[in-house]
Design a protein around this motif. Structure first.
Motif, PDB file in Angstrom:
ATOM      1  N   LEU A 133       0.839  -1.200   0.000  1.00 54.74           N
ATOM      2  CA  LEU A 133       0.000   0.000   0.000  1.00 54.74           C
ATOM      3  C   LEU A 133       0.868   1.241   0.000  1.00 54.74           C
ATOM      4  N   ARG A 134       0.485   2.197  -0.841  1.00 54.40           N
ATOM      5  CA  ARG A 134       1.230   3.454  -0.940  1.00 54.40           C
ATOM      6  C   ARG A 134       0.256   4.622  -0.892  1.00 54.40           C
ATOM      7  N   VAL A 135       0.744   5.748  -0.462  1.00 44.66           N
ATOM      8  CA  VAL A 135      -0.042   6.972  -0.501  1.00 44.66           C
ATOM      9  C   VAL A 135      -0.488   7.201  -1.944  1.00 44.66           C
ATOM     10  N   GLY A 136      -1.746   7.532  -2.121  1.00 39.61           N
ATOM     11  CA  GLY A 136      -2.309   7.750  -3.449  1.00 39.61           C
ATOM     12  C   GLY A 136      -3.103   6.573  -3.976  1.00 39.61           C
ATOM     13  N   ASP A 137      -2.883   5.371  -3.405  1.00 39.65           N
ATOM     14  CA  ASP A 137      -3.635   4.189  -3.825  1.00 39.65           C
ATOM     15  C   ASP A 137      -5.082   4.303  -3.372  1.00 39.65           C
ATOM     16  N   VAL A 138      -5.968   3.632  -4.114  1.00 38.50           N
ATOM     17  CA  VAL A 138      -7.343   3.443  -3.679  1.00 38.50           C
ATOM     18  C   VAL A 138      -7.402   2.064  -3.048  1.00 38.50           C
ATOM     19  N   ALA A 139      -8.044   1.966  -1.887  1.00 35.04           N
ATOM     20  CA  ALA A 139      -8.058   0.706  -1.148  1.00 35.04           C
ATOM     21  C   ALA A 139      -9.453   0.392  -0.629  1.00 35.04           C
ATOM     22  N   VAL A 140      -9.673  -0.904  -0.390  1.00 36.91           N
ATOM     23  CA  VAL A 140     -10.884  -1.373   0.268  1.00 36.91           C
ATOM     24  C   VAL A 140     -10.534  -1.566   1.731  1.00 36.91           C
ATOM     25  N   MET A 141     -11.434  -1.121   2.593  1.00 39.77           N
ATOM     26  CA  MET A 141     -11.195  -1.198   4.035  1.00 39.77           C
ATOM     27  C   MET A 141     -12.500  -1.386   4.776  1.00 39.77           C
ATOM     28  N   VAL A 142     -12.384  -1.731   6.027  1.00 36.78           N
ATOM     29  CA  VAL A 142     -13.537  -1.819   6.906  1.00 36.78           C
ATOM     30  C   VAL A 142     -13.915  -0.398   7.327  1.00 36.78           C
ATOM     31  N   ASP A 143     -15.195  -0.112   7.303  1.00 28.71           N
ATOM     32  CA  ASP A 143     -15.681   1.176   7.797  1.00 28.71           C
ATOM     33  C   ASP A 143     -15.484   1.199   9.314  1.00 28.71           C
ATOM     34  N   PRO A 144     -14.700   2.133   9.843  1.00 27.00           N
ATOM     35  CA  PRO A 144     -14.446   2.151  11.293  1.00 27.00           C
ATOM     36  C   PRO A 144     -15.713   2.356  12.131  1.00 27.00           C
ATOM     37  N   ARG A 145     -16.773   2.880  11.530  1.00 25.16           N
ATOM     38  CA  ARG A 145     -18.025   3.109  12.259  1.00 25.16           C
ATOM     39  C   ARG A 145     -18.963   1.917  12.202  1.00 25.16           C
ATOM     40  N   VAL A 177     -18.170  -2.027  11.305  1.00 20.46           N
ATOM     41  CA  VAL A 177     -17.127  -2.962  10.882  1.00 20.46           C
ATOM     42  C   VAL A 177     -17.597  -4.038   9.915  1.00 20.46           C
ATOM     43  N   GLU A 178     -18.892  -4.231   9.754  1.00 22.48           N
ATOM     44  CA  GLU A 178     -19.376  -5.214   8.783  1.00 22.48           C
ATOM     45  C   GLU A 178     -19.501  -4.628   7.381  1.00 22.48           C
ATOM     46  N   ARG A 179     -19.217  -3.329   7.237  1.00 21.89           N
ATOM     47  CA  ARG A 179     -19.413  -2.627   5.963  1.00 21.89           C
ATOM     48  C   ARG A 179     -18.072  -2.266   5.319  1.00 21.89           C
ATOM     49  N   PRO A 180     -17.803  -2.768   4.109  1.00 22.44           N
ATOM     50  CA  PRO A 180     -16.577  -2.348   3.417  1.00 22.44           C
ATOM     51  C   PRO A 180     -16.773  -0.979   2.758  1.00 22.44           C
ATOM     52  N   ILE A 181     -15.702  -0.210   2.697  1.00 25.52           N
ATOM     53  CA  ILE A 181     -15.711   1.083   2.013  1.00 25.52           C
ATOM     54  C   ILE A 181     -14.483   1.175   1.117  1.00 25.52           C
ATOM     55  N   VAL A 182     -14.537   2.080   0.154  1.00 25.34           N
ATOM     56  CA  VAL A 182     -13.436   2.307  -0.775  1.00 25.34           C
ATOM     57  C   VAL A 182     -13.012   3.762  -0.627  1.00 25.34           C
ATOM     58  N   GLY A 191     -11.702   9.771  11.593  1.00 27.07           N
ATOM     59  CA  GLY A 191     -10.320   9.642  12.034  1.00 27.07           C
ATOM     60  C   GLY A 191      -9.531   8.621  11.237  1.00 27.07           C
ATOM     61  N   LEU A 192      -8.446   8.165  11.822  1.00 28.75           N
ATOM     62  CA  LEU A 192      -7.566   7.202  11.158  1.00 28.75           C
ATOM     63  C   LEU A 192      -8.236   5.843  11.008  1.00 28.75           C
ATOM     64  N   VAL A 193      -7.875   5.154   9.941  1.00 34.17           N
ATOM     65  CA  VAL A 193      -8.319   3.775   9.725  1.00 34.17           C
ATOM     66  C   VAL A 193      -7.153   2.876  10.122  1.00 34.17           C
ATOM     67  N   PRO A 194      -7.345   2.017  11.131  1.00 40.36           N
ATOM     68  CA  PRO A 194      -6.245   1.144  11.560  1.00 40.36           C
ATOM     69  C   PRO A 194      -5.703   0.315  10.389  1.00 40.36           C
ATOM     70  N   HIS A 195      -4.413   0.076  10.406  1.00 36.60           N
ATOM     71  CA  HIS A 195      -3.753  -0.664   9.327  1.00 36.60           C
ATOM     72  C   HIS A 195      -4.437  -2.002   9.047  1.00 36.60           C
ATOM     73  N   HIS A 196      -4.822  -2.714  10.094  1.00 39.80           N
ATOM     74  CA  HIS A 196      -5.425  -4.037   9.899  1.00 39.80           C
ATOM     75  C   HIS A 196      -6.851  -3.967   9.339  1.00 39.80           C
ATOM     76  N   PHE A 197      -7.440  -2.795   9.245  1.00 38.84           N
ATOM     77  CA  PHE A 197      -8.763  -2.624   8.626  1.00 38.84           C
ATOM     78  C   PHE A 197      -8.666  -2.540   7.103  1.00 38.84           C
ATOM     79  N   VAL A 198      -7.486  -2.274   6.572  1.00 41.61           N
ATOM     80  CA  VAL A 198      -7.316  -2.144   5.122  1.00 41.61           C
ATOM     81  C   VAL A 198      -7.088  -3.537   4.543  1.00 41.61           C
TER      82      VAL A 198
END
Length: 84
Positions: free
Chosen positions: A19-31, A33-38, A66-73
């Motif tokens: 993962l690099r700055v500028g990439d688009v990623a799929v992650m868990v919504d911190p609010r 956790v059952e919902r993926p976001i891009v 706020g921040l998305v924890p690394h393990h959520f990505v």
């Protein structure tokens, strides 16, 4: 992630890609956790990623939750290959 990606887009995601700055990623919504976001990765911090949507006036992102924890990505988006 409008205008880059739209609801219903099918995305190829690499879960083992670096993962690099500028990439688009799929992650868990911190609010919700059952919902993926891009979101786009904007900055890496010790505690997680700063993420933004590509439409800043309409996006919910790190400015709101706020921040998305690394393990959520879960992976980096490689490309869109279809639409629903």
């Amino acid at each position: 992630m409008l205008p880059t990606y739209a609801p219903g887009d099918w995305l190829l995601v690499a879960s083992n890609a670096p993962l690099r700055v500028g990439d688009v990623a799929v992650m868990v919504d911190p609010r919700q956790v059952e919902r993926p976001i891009v979101k786009r990765l904007v900055a890496r911090r010790d505690a997680g990623w700063v993420v933004r949507g590509d439409n800043p006036n309409e996006s919910t992102d790190s400015r709101d939750f706020g921040l998305v924890p690394h393990h959520f990505v879960s992976g980096r988006v490689l490309f869109r290959y279809g639409r629903d």
